[in-house]
Design a protein around this motif. Structure first.
Motif, PDB file in Angstrom:
ATOM      1  N   LYS A 117      21.705  87.106  19.138  1.00  0.00           N
ATOM      2  CA  LYS A 117      21.263  86.414  20.358  1.00  0.00           C
ATOM      3  C   LYS A 117      21.630  87.191  21.616  1.00  0.00           C
ATOM      4  O   LYS A 117      20.964  87.068  22.639  1.00  0.00           O
ATOM      5  N   ASN A 138      19.991  77.315   7.266  1.00  0.00           N
ATOM      6  CA  ASN A 138      21.408  77.290   6.919  1.00  0.00           C
ATOM      7  C   ASN A 138      21.849  75.829   6.859  1.00  0.00           C
ATOM      8  O   ASN A 138      21.848  75.138   7.874  1.00  0.00           O
ATOM      9  N   ASN A 161      24.111  77.425  14.065  1.00  0.00           N
ATOM     10  CA  ASN A 161      23.752  78.719  13.478  1.00  0.00           C
ATOM     11  C   ASN A 161      22.450  78.659  12.691  1.00  0.00           C
ATOM     12  O   ASN A 161      22.401  78.961  11.508  1.00  0.00           O
ATOM     13  N   ASN A 162      21.405  78.236  13.382  1.00  0.00           N
ATOM     14  CA  ASN A 162      20.048  78.234  12.864  1.00  0.00           C
ATOM     15  C   ASN A 162      19.111  78.517  14.025  1.00  0.00           C
ATOM     16  O   ASN A 162      19.385  78.144  15.161  1.00  0.00           O
ATOM     17  N   VAL A 163      17.972  79.126  13.710  1.00  0.00           N
ATOM     18  CA  VAL A 163      16.908  79.253  14.715  1.00  0.00           C
ATOM     19  C   VAL A 163      16.091  77.953  14.668  1.00  0.00           C
ATOM     20  O   VAL A 163      16.281  77.131  13.760  1.00  0.00           O
ATOM     21  N   CYS A 189      23.647  83.894   7.929  1.00  0.00           N
ATOM     22  CA  CYS A 189      23.697  83.105   9.178  1.00  0.00           C
ATOM     23  C   CYS A 189      25.133  83.030   9.709  1.00  0.00           C
ATOM     24  O   CYS A 189      25.557  81.984  10.227  1.00  0.00           O
ATOM     25  N   ILE A 228      13.871  85.594  15.966  1.00  0.00           N
ATOM     26  CA  ILE A 228      14.650  85.730  14.732  1.00  0.00           C
ATOM     27  C   ILE A 228      14.027  84.771  13.716  1.00  0.00           C
ATOM     28  O   ILE A 228      13.785  83.600  14.044  1.00  0.00           O
ATOM     29  N   ASN A 266      18.492  85.240   4.285  1.00  0.00           N
ATOM     30  CA  ASN A 266      19.696  84.460   3.978  1.00  0.00           C
ATOM     31  C   ASN A 266      19.420  83.418   2.897  1.00  0.00           C
ATOM     32  O   ASN A 266      18.268  83.150   2.544  1.00  0.00           O
ATOM     33  N   PHE A 309      24.966  85.773  14.327  1.00  0.00           N
ATOM     34  CA  PHE A 309      24.079  85.033  15.220  1.00  0.00           C
ATOM     35  C   PHE A 309      24.361  85.355  16.674  1.00  0.00           C
ATOM     36  O   PHE A 309      23.459  85.607  17.466  1.00  0.00           O
ATOM     37  N   GLY A 336      22.675  88.627   6.648  1.00  0.00           N
ATOM     38  CA  GLY A 336      23.271  87.963   7.821  1.00  0.00           C
ATOM     39  C   GLY A 336      24.746  87.680   7.668  1.00  0.00           C
ATOM     40  O   GLY A 336      25.269  86.747   8.274  1.00  0.00           O
ATOM     41  N   GLN A 346      14.249  83.200   9.647  1.00  0.00           N
ATOM     42  CA  GLN A 346      15.151  83.011   8.510  1.00  0.00           C
ATOM     43  C   GLN A 346      14.331  82.617   7.281  1.00  0.00           C
ATOM     44  O   GLN A 346      13.410  81.819   7.376  1.00  0.00           O
TER      45      GLN A 346
END
Ligand SMILES: [Zn+2]
Length: 349
Positions: free
Chosen positions: A279, A293, A301-303, A270, A287, A264, A275, A242, A289
């Motif tokens: 997206k 992060n 910057n996280n799902v 991330c 997505i 990551n 990102f 990422g 991870q």
């Protein structure tokens, strides 16, 4: 109690103790595990015939090789690594190989060998670790996997690119993708071994999975332009953990993945630009991870948490894996984080 009955009871007990290890085996599924190697790569493929292919080995030391050996032996119930592919000579990819070879037998190793102008050299210990056979891989090579019984597709694992050379477009009936080139902007050249990464495509009937190692931006363009050598895929391993020196948007718009999985670390990968591109890729439904992060930019910057395998700082990390399981006809698959009881089903495109 008669001795025969007693030994039958003991025998039955032993058999039922063995069962959990067997569960999941011989169910006709093809499984892929993203083992947590703290921001490195270790992607394990287990075929319906229980053949194992490990792509990359995480970092040096006991932690990563120990986690890999545990997933192979305790989770997948296997005793050896049939095929090991080392995508390139960076420590977070080749580093665990030597220790791993002392934990489990490694049958075949595929890598770039020693080649002209190698930017990074993994050293003597890497080239001399124990393995039955070593092979230099080339574009167009296929990892020899056994056919699956009639009525089920057989897995096929093909090398599309390595050492900056690419498979012949005719060999994969690659579609003309010239228009995509107009969207490409060059990035500063990455002079390290990332650019030499081995790129693999796995298919199982209609199901397609892409693992590009850490191949970098300008080389990624060559994967999809002027011909799309990959085709469309279902699952995309987010390239280079990422980082934004990889994950060229023309790759995403050409491969059109439905699910993206990012290996990551807590503070690696991330990247905001990656990102944004993930997206903006309309084909992507989910997505995942391997880690949350934990940088200050993690708020955006996280799902969502239930798409993340590991949430805690490095010293409290439990090393959970993500598991993909493809149905025996290849038409659907689940992505699971078993440690959190999370599982979702997706249809193959
Ligand atoms: Zn890496």
């Amino acid at each position: 109690m008669p001795r025969l009955i007693l030994s039958l009871i003991v025998f039955t007990f032993v058999i039922s103790l063995e069962l959990p290890i067997q569960a999941g085996k011989r169910d006709g599924h093809l499984d892929v595990y993203w083992i947590d190697v703290e921001g490195g790569a270790a992607t394990l493929i287990v075929t319906p015939n229980d053949e194992s292919v490990l792509i990359d080995t995480g970092n040096p030391g006991l932690r990563d090789s120990g986690r890999i050996a545990e997933v192979i032996s305790k989770v997948a119930g296997l005793q050896s690594i049939d095929h090991l592919i080392v995508t390139h000579y960076h420590r977070d990819h080749y580093g665990g190989a030597e220790v791993l070879s002392t934990m489990l037998p490694i049958r075949n190793v595929y890598d770039n060998g020693i080649f002209a102008n190698m930017p990074d050299n993994p050293g003597k210990a890497y080239f001399e670790f124990r393995a039955d056979k070593r092979h230099v891989i080339n574009p167009g090579d296929e990892i020899p996997l056994r056919e699956v019984a009639v009525g089920s597709p057989s897995p096929k694992l093909l090398c599309l690119a390595t050492r900056k050379s690419f498979i012949d477009p005719e060999k994969v009936n690659a579609a003309d993708n010239k228009a995509a080139g107009s969207l490409h902007r060059d990035k500063d050249r990455d002079g390290s071994d990332n650019a030499n990464s081995i790129v693999m495509l796995l298919n199982f009937g209609p199901f397609q999975f892409f693992d590009g190692g850490d191949i970098t931006w300008n080389q990624e363009k060559r994967l999809v332009h002027p011909y799309n050598l990959v085709g469309e895929v279902d699952v995309y391993q987010v390239t280079h953990h990422g980082l934004d020196s990889s994950n060229n948007p023309i790759v995403l718009s050409s491969l059109k993945p439905r699910v993206a999985i990012m290996n990551n670390g807590h503070t690696k990968g991330c990247a905001p630009g990656v990102f944004a591109n993930l997206k903006a890729t309309s084909s992507i439904d989910a997505i995942y991870q391997v880690h949350k992060n934990l940088r200050p930019d993690g708020t955006v910057n996280n799902v969502p948490d239930d798409f993340i395998a590991n949430h805690h700082e490095p010293d409290k990390c439990e090393g959970h894996y993500i598991k993909l399981s493809v149905a025996k006809d290849g038409r659907s698959y689940t992505v699971a984080i078993p440690a959190h009881d999370i599982q979702r089903e997706y249809q193959t495109k």
